[in-house]
Design an enzyme around this catalytic site. Structure first.
Site, mmCIF file in Angstrom:
data_model
loop_
_atom_site.group_PDB
_atom_site.id
_atom_site.type_symbol
_atom_site.label_atom_id
_atom_site.label_comp_id
_atom_site.label_asym_id
_atom_site.label_seq_id
_atom_site.Cartn_x
_atom_site.Cartn_y
_atom_site.Cartn_z
ATOM 1 N N TYR A 42 0.874 -1.127 -0.358
ATOM 2 C CA TYR A 42 -0.050 -0.070 0.350
ATOM 3 C C TYR A 42 0.989 0.839 -0.058
ATOM 4 C CZ TYR A 42 -4.568 -2.307 1.026
ATOM 5 O OH TYR A 42 -5.791 -2.802 1.395
ATOM 6 N N GLY A 43 2.234 1.282 0.560
ATOM 7 C CA GLY A 43 2.698 2.167 1.259
ATOM 8 C C GLY A 43 3.399 2.693 -0.446
ATOM 9 N N CYS A 73 -3.004 -0.607 9.892
ATOM 10 C CA CYS A 73 -2.151 -0.132 9.363
ATOM 11 C C CYS A 73 -1.697 0.973 8.850
ATOM 12 C CB CYS A 73 -2.418 -0.952 7.926
ATOM 13 S SG CYS A 73 -1.702 -0.180 6.072
ATOM 14 N N ASN A 74 -0.165 1.326 8.979
ATOM 15 C CA ASN A 74 -0.674 3.012 8.769
ATOM 16 C C ASN A 74 -1.248 3.313 7.693
ATOM 17 O OD1 ASN A 74 0.696 3.962 11.687
ATOM 18 N ND2 ASN A 74 1.817 2.080 11.218
ATOM 19 N N THR A 75 -0.605 3.015 6.571
ATOM 20 C CA THR A 75 -0.508 3.890 5.367
ATOM 21 C C THR A 75 -2.698 3.593 5.078
ATOM 22 O OG1 THR A 75 1.779 2.359 4.906
ATOM 23 C CG2 THR A 75 -0.105 3.322 2.687
ATOM 24 N N CYS A 184 4.787 1.719 10.765
ATOM 25 C CA CYS A 184 4.042 1.238 9.847
ATOM 26 C C CYS A 184 4.193 -0.331 10.635
ATOM 27 C CB CYS A 184 5.269 0.635 8.665
ATOM 28 S SG CYS A 184 5.107 -1.069 8.014
ATOM 29 N N HIS A 186 3.667 -3.457 10.034
ATOM 30 C CA HIS A 186 5.068 -4.793 9.552
ATOM 31 C C HIS A 186 6.864 -4.237 10.058
ATOM 32 C CE1 HIS A 186 2.818 -5.229 5.870
ATOM 33 N NE2 HIS A 186 3.113 -5.741 5.828
#
Ligand code: DGL
Length: 263
Positions: A42-43, A73-75, A184, A186
């Site tokens: 997504y980033g 998810c931050n994005t 993020c 991840h």
């Protein structure tokens, strides 16, 4: 309704770092996880693309009867949280953002580093976060293209990963950061590797535990907390379920039922 599951979504396996915090804090809750692995990362995608994906996934979560949604998810949060809140005003929704506020409060050197995706760092929401909480500190932002793909491949230790990560962390150390935000979901899976690279005096901050607490508050306020017992977590992916099955034990330390989700 109290016994309905909670849906946790991400572009891929990153949100498992948040799922762990939720399960630890709320062991009576049944959880299911939707990973949009077919559309990662997504980033590096446009906000419009991410909004469309999140609309599809959240629709799926509604169909599955989720009583609440966590955007792990931050994005996805910067691109789609406002849209989802508007679509489903009565659905408890928890989103996440880089931990700028706690980092600004914690730094002693006055220099804070942020590791996050290009999409998060370029967003107006992130700029607003800096405006609001980081006026008295210097913030060094570092986009990290490539990390997410390696983690998705189940790589948490290779030399290539180590080198890429070092190229992102070194500028933060050179700038004098004493606090590094993992912006993020991840990246918490890279903590062991990061701890080998940075001096012990530097703190790493992420928001998984805060998201779990916020979820608890929301459910409590709406009398939606489950008394248990929880059913086993379930997993859905928009890419190859066999690949997800293979890397799940590495990141979730358990196996689980993984199904494929199309949409
Ligand atoms: N896990 C996501 C986040 O927290 C982003 C990963 C991606 O780029 O797909 O920002």
């Amino acid at each position: 309704m109290r016994d309905a599951p909670i849906a946790v979504i991400d572009s891929g396996v990153g949100g498992l770092s948040v799922l762990k915090e939720i399960q630890a804090l709320l062991p009576n809750e049944s959880l299911f996880y939707v990973a949009d692995c077919g559309h990662i990362p997504y980033g590096e995608k446009s906000p419009e693309y991410i909004r469309q994906r999140c609309a599809v996934i959240s629709g799926f979560c509604r169909e599955q009867g989720a009583k609440a949604l966590v955007i792990a998810c931050n994005t996805a949060t910067v691109a789609a949280a406002a849209d989802l809140r508007q679509r489903y005003p009565d659905w408890p929704l928890v989103a996440m953002e880089p931990a700028v506020k706690p980092a600004a409060a914690a730094t002693r050197s006055g220099v804070v580093g942020v590791l996050a995706t290009t999409g998060t760092l370029q967003s107006a929401k992130f700029a607003a976060l800096l405006d609001r909480f980081a006026n008295d500190v210097r913030v060094i932002t570092q986009p990290c293209p490539g990390l997410v793909e390696m983690i998705e491949d189940g790589d948490l230790h290779s030399e290539a990963l180590r080198q890429l990560l070092r190229s992102y962390v070194d500028p933060l150390l050179a700038a004098g950061c004493d606090t590094i935000i993992l912006g993020c979901t991840h990246y918490p899976f890279l903590k062991p590797l990061l701890l080998e690279m940075i001096p012990a005096s530097i703190s790493l901050i992420d928001t998984g535990a805060a998201v779990a607490r916020q979820l608890q508050r929301l459910l409590e306020a709406r009398d939606l907390l489950s008394q248990g017992p929880a059913r086993d977590a379930q997993f859905w992916t928009s890419a190859d379920p066999d690949h997800f099955r293979k890397i799940l034990p590495l990141l979730w330390q358990k196996s689980g039922v993984v199904q494929s989700f199309t949409g």
